[in-house]
Enzyme design. Structure first.
Site, PDB file in Angstrom:
ATOM      1  N   ASP A  47       0.845   9.860  16.826  1.00 31.01           N
ATOM      2  CA  ASP A  47       1.214  11.236  17.131  1.00 31.01           C
ATOM      3  C   ASP A  47       0.612  11.751  18.436  1.00 31.01           C
ATOM      4  O   ASP A  47      -0.486  11.357  18.836  1.00 31.01           O
ATOM      5  CB  ASP A  47       0.765  12.165  15.993  1.00 31.01           C
ATOM      6  N   TYR A  96       8.091   9.430  16.242  1.00 33.34           N
ATOM      7  CA  TYR A  96       8.324   9.227  14.809  1.00 33.34           C
ATOM      8  C   TYR A  96       9.641   9.872  14.370  1.00 33.34           C
ATOM      9  O   TYR A  96      10.439   9.261  13.643  1.00 33.34           O
ATOM     10  CB  TYR A  96       7.149   9.813  14.029  1.00 33.34           C
ATOM     11  N   ARG A 115       0.843  -1.195   0.000  1.00 29.33           N
ATOM     12  CA  ARG A 115       0.000   0.000   0.000  1.00 29.33           C
ATOM     13  C   ARG A 115       0.883   1.252   0.000  1.00 29.33           C
ATOM     14  O   ARG A 115       2.049   1.200   0.380  1.00 29.33           O
ATOM     15  CB  ARG A 115      -0.942   0.025   1.211  1.00 29.33           C
ATOM     16  N   GLN A 158       5.549  14.744  17.162  1.00 30.04           N
ATOM     17  CA  GLN A 158       6.053  13.479  16.616  1.00 30.04           C
ATOM     18  C   GLN A 158       7.419  13.115  17.188  1.00 30.04           C
ATOM     19  O   GLN A 158       8.307  12.686  16.450  1.00 30.04           O
ATOM     20  CB  GLN A 158       6.143  13.549  15.085  1.00 30.04           C
ATOM     21  N   GLY A 203       6.083   1.468   8.273  1.00 34.75           N
ATOM     22  CA  GLY A 203       6.125   2.486   9.316  1.00 34.75           C
ATOM     23  C   GLY A 203       4.732   2.866   9.769  1.00 34.75           C
ATOM     24  O   GLY A 203       3.756   2.702   9.031  1.00 34.75           O
ATOM     25  N   ASN A 235      10.525  -0.293   4.482  1.00 28.00           N
ATOM     26  CA  ASN A 235       9.575   0.788   4.236  1.00 28.00           C
ATOM     27  C   ASN A 235       8.467   0.869   5.286  1.00 28.00           C
ATOM     28  O   ASN A 235       7.870   1.928   5.467  1.00 28.00           O
ATOM     29  CB  ASN A 235       8.967   0.604   2.835  1.00 28.00           C
ATOM     30  N   TYR A 258       6.774  15.326   2.020  1.00 35.36           N
ATOM     31  CA  TYR A 258       5.341  15.043   2.057  1.00 35.36           C
ATOM     32  C   TYR A 258       4.896  14.497   0.704  1.00 35.36           C
ATOM     33  O   TYR A 258       5.013  15.153  -0.317  1.00 35.36           O
ATOM     34  CB  TYR A 258       4.562  16.306   2.429  1.00 35.36           C
TER      35      TYR A 258
END
Length: 240
Positions: A88, A147, A12, A144, A84, A82, A179
């Site tokens: 938050d 993260y 995805r 974050q 993740g 990849n 982004y």
């Protein structure tokens, strides 16, 4: 014989495009997923890329998955870390589980999978590892800390492991996307998204293909002189 590639979170978003582009290059690609079996089945039916379900933050599950891939397709020669997640919250609102979940999934997974493919890559004197970091691991982001810490850790992890792999023709690089126009970013309120785009010099969000092309470049057989690098693909938003 086609090189075997594992893309975690590869069915995805950005991961799906990475999986497809690697397949276009003639790789034998396997994509991992965390839980959405229906989406994984649809991805396999559409692309012909097999999916395997396991928790990338769990070493034993990773070990079983790598063994299964090796038995079916051969040793993994290309690894794209990849997968993740985000959990938050400001420091006031973040609890230990939110911290642990993100660190284990985003950073711990890099250790788990690299550890499990390292011996075969070393023996074959070939390996291509790409770890997906983030602009927020370079510049930080409000709310974050988990993260940003995990993604920043990926950048350091990459540099250190690259030094170990160099003599075995194993390259280890990172990509730090800015982004990108994915489901997660599209969920951002329109007024906030406008402000984000206004800070990107090229004037648009990234596309999954922008990231996938970087992965294809770094995993090419003749990319042997590029290692320990972080490729920033962010439209100039953060020049690092």
């Amino acid at each position: 014989m086609a090189r075997v590639a594992l893309v975690t979170g590869g069915q995805r978003g950005i991961g799906a495009t990475i999986s497809e582009r690697l397949k276009d290059q003639g790789r034998t690609v396997v994509a991992s997923y965390a839980g959405n079996e229906e989406a994984a089945r649809a991805f396999t039916e559409r692309t012909g890329i097999p999916c395997i379900r396991f928790d990338v933050g769990d070493f034993e599950q990773c070990k079983a998955a790598v063994a299964e891939i090796k038995e079916k397709y051969g040793p993994i020669e290309i690894l794209v870390n990849n997968a993740g997640i985000t959990r938050d919250g400001t420091m006031k609102r973040m609890d230990r589980k939110m911290w642990d979940d993100v660190i284990d999934t985003n950073l711990g997974s890099c250790f788990n999978l690299c550890k499990l493919v390292w011996e075969d890559m070393s023996a074959k004197k070939f390996g291509r590892i790409v770890n997906i970091g983030s602009i927020n691991g370079q510049a930080g982001q409000y709310g974050q800390v988990n993260y940003a810490a995990a993604k920043s850790g990926i950048h350091g992890f990459t540099k250190a492991l690259a030094q170990e792999g160099a003599r075995f023709n194993i390259t280890v690089n990172a990509i730090a996307p800015g982004y990108v126009d994915t489901e997660m970013v599209r969920a951002v309120p329109p007024d906030v998204l406008e402000k984000i785009i206004a800070r990107i010099p090229v004037g648009r969000l990234g596309r999954a293909d922008d990231i996938a092309r970087g992965v294809c470049f770094l995993t090419a057989d003749d990319a042997e002189f590029i290692t320990g690098s972080t490729m920033s693909i962010n439209g100039g938003q953060h020049m690092y």
